[in-house]
Scaffold this motif. Structure first.
Motif, short mmCIF file in Angstrom:
data_model
loop_
_atom_site.label_atom_id
_atom_site.label_comp_id
_atom_site.label_asym_id
_atom_site.label_seq_id
_atom_site.Cartn_x
_atom_site.Cartn_y
_atom_site.Cartn_z
N ARG A 233 0.81 -1.22 0.00
CA ARG A 233 0.00 0.00 0.00
C ARG A 233 0.85 1.27 0.00
O ARG A 233 0.48 2.30 0.57
N THR B 264 -6.55 -2.79 -4.48
CA THR B 264 -5.93 -2.32 -3.24
C THR B 264 -6.61 -1.06 -2.72
O THR B 264 -6.91 -0.96 -1.52
N TRP B 265 -6.88 -0.10 -3.60
CA TRP B 265 -7.47 1.16 -3.15
C TRP B 265 -8.97 1.03 -2.91
O TRP B 265 -9.54 1.70 -2.04
N ARG C 56 -9.64 -0.35 0.51
CA ARG C 56 -9.38 0.65 1.55
C ARG C 56 -10.67 1.40 1.90
O ARG C 56 -10.81 1.89 3.02
N HIS C 57 -11.60 1.49 0.96
CA HIS C 57 -12.83 2.26 1.16
C HIS C 57 -14.07 1.39 1.29
O HIS C 57 -15.13 1.87 1.72
N PRO D 233 -14.63 -2.03 3.11
CA PRO D 233 -14.18 -3.20 3.87
C PRO D 233 -15.07 -4.41 3.60
O PRO D 233 -16.28 -4.27 3.37
N PRO E 115 -4.37 6.76 -4.54
CA PRO E 115 -3.41 5.93 -3.78
C PRO E 115 -2.01 6.52 -3.83
O PRO E 115 -1.72 7.43 -4.62
#
Length: 375
Positions: free
Chosen positions: A20, A118-119, A122-123, A125, A305
């Motif tokens: 990350r 990945t990003w 992050r927002h 879950p 990101p």
């Protein structure tokens, strides 16, 4: 032949994404990629030479030459030889005969997917606030087989796997004119099943498709509330369409109509010329953070990101402007390994405290965006 140097760079960048972006020197990575793209992307190299910008003269990432999005319409802005190109993403504006073309091959698609996953996670879950796990992922768009050149639908197709969902559905279709339409009957069936099982839903769609959904629901007996723990991703704009709803109003309508709290509606910003996306969530009102029930400021500022940098620049001078002043958004995306890292968008933005707000398309820009595909 595909450059082995670019392939090696992408492999190392993948490891950065998995971490990350922790302990990450963006400047060094950007300058290295500029040297490689200048050497292996003929169209980009010509643009750089026309600006008298060569690797020997560029000392920082912000000085790396950018290309306007229309360059992807006029030239093949790629390091991939024709025989290696296995996929292409097109801009989705319907007002131009020749769309932007972002060429891909398996390795670039893998990097695109890793960046997006990945990003996104992050927002969004995988576990919901109520302790359950999201089982259903719905997209209001047509399925990938119907729109294989849509980068947005390509990303939406991956969300079910990323979330560990047991059910993924595309609730849109193409009509005879090629416009995106909703299949409302399938939506009604899905709502009934989701509420019977009480399985949270991730609902994905463009702003204009959400307007169509709300209009359809207003004419049908309800309610059509999503199960507790559900979330919504909204993306796209209204340029070129007669009915436009301000973002805050659209989100309030979605919250009321679908029963999803405002802070569980997330905005996404992406484009076919990029390989990474930015997200915006509803921000807490810092001035009232001490109250018993946290309030929201209503602001949604976008963040990319760590492997992306951006700036808001003056359209007259091309130079970065201070926080709070509107200008054009400029992006450097390291995940664009085999195309061009620096992209000059036609989107108006305002920077503020390391994030940016979007204000729509520049008046001089041609309409584009996935929302323009909506009927």
């Amino acid at each position: 032949m595909v450059s082995p140097e670019l392939s090696s760079y992408a492999s190392r960048l993948s490891a950065v994404m998995v971490r990350r972006g922790s302990d990450f020197d963006f400047e060094a990575w950007a300058l290295e990629l500029f040297r490689l793209q200048y050497a292996h992307n003929p169209a980009y190299a010509r643009i750089c030479r026309a600006q008298a910008c060569v690797p020997e003269s560029v000392r920082c990432a912000r000085d790396i030459p950018v290309v306007p999005t229309f360059a992807f319409k006029e030239w093949d802005m790629t390091s991939l030889p024709p025989e290696a190109r296995t996929a292409v993403f097109h801009s989705s504006g319907t007002t131009v005969a020749r769309p932007s073309r972002h060429h891909h091959w398996p390795a670039s698609l893998a990097l695109y997917d890793l960046s997006a996953r990945t990003w996104f996670l992050r927002h969004f879950p995988t576990a919901t606030s109520s302790g359950g796990v999201t089982k259903r992922v719905w997209s209001l768009t047509p399925p990938p087989a119907c729109v294989p050149t849509s980068s947005l639908v390509h990303m939406f197709a991956g969300v079910g796997c990323w979330m560990g969902a047991t059910s993924t559905a595309f609730l849109g279709r193409l009509n005879e004119a090629g416009d995106w339409c909703l299949e409302i009957e399938r939506w009604k069936e899905g709502i009934e099943l989701a509420n019977r099982d009480q399985q949270p839903v991730i609902l994905l769609g463009t702003a204009f498709l959400f307007v169509h959904l709300l209009d359809a629901l207003a004419s049908m007996p309800g309610p059509f509330v999503l199960p507790e723990g559900s979330m919504v991703l909204e993306t796209g704009g209204y340029k070129g369409r007669s009915r436009a709803i301000p973002r805050e109003e659209l989100h309030r309508s979605l919250s009321r109509g679908l029963g999803v709290p405002l802070d569980r509606i997330v905005c996404e910003y992406g484009m076919s010329e990029l390989s990474s996306q930015a997200y915006a969530i509803l921000e807490l009102d810092s001035e009232r953070s001490g109250v018993q029930e946290p309030s929201h400021s209503g602001l949604r500022r976008f963040r990319f990101p760590p492997w992306v940098r951006w700036a808001v620049i003056s359209p007259e001078t091309g130079r970065e402007i201070p926080d709070g002043m509107p200008g054009l958004l400029r992006v450097w995306d390291l995940a664009n390994v085999w195309s061009v890292m620096g992209i000059q968008t036609e989107d108006v933005a305002t920077s503020m405290n390391g994030a940016f707000e979007l204000h729509g398309r520049s008046p001089a820009a041609s309409p584009r965006g996935c929302s323009l595909m909506a009927a």
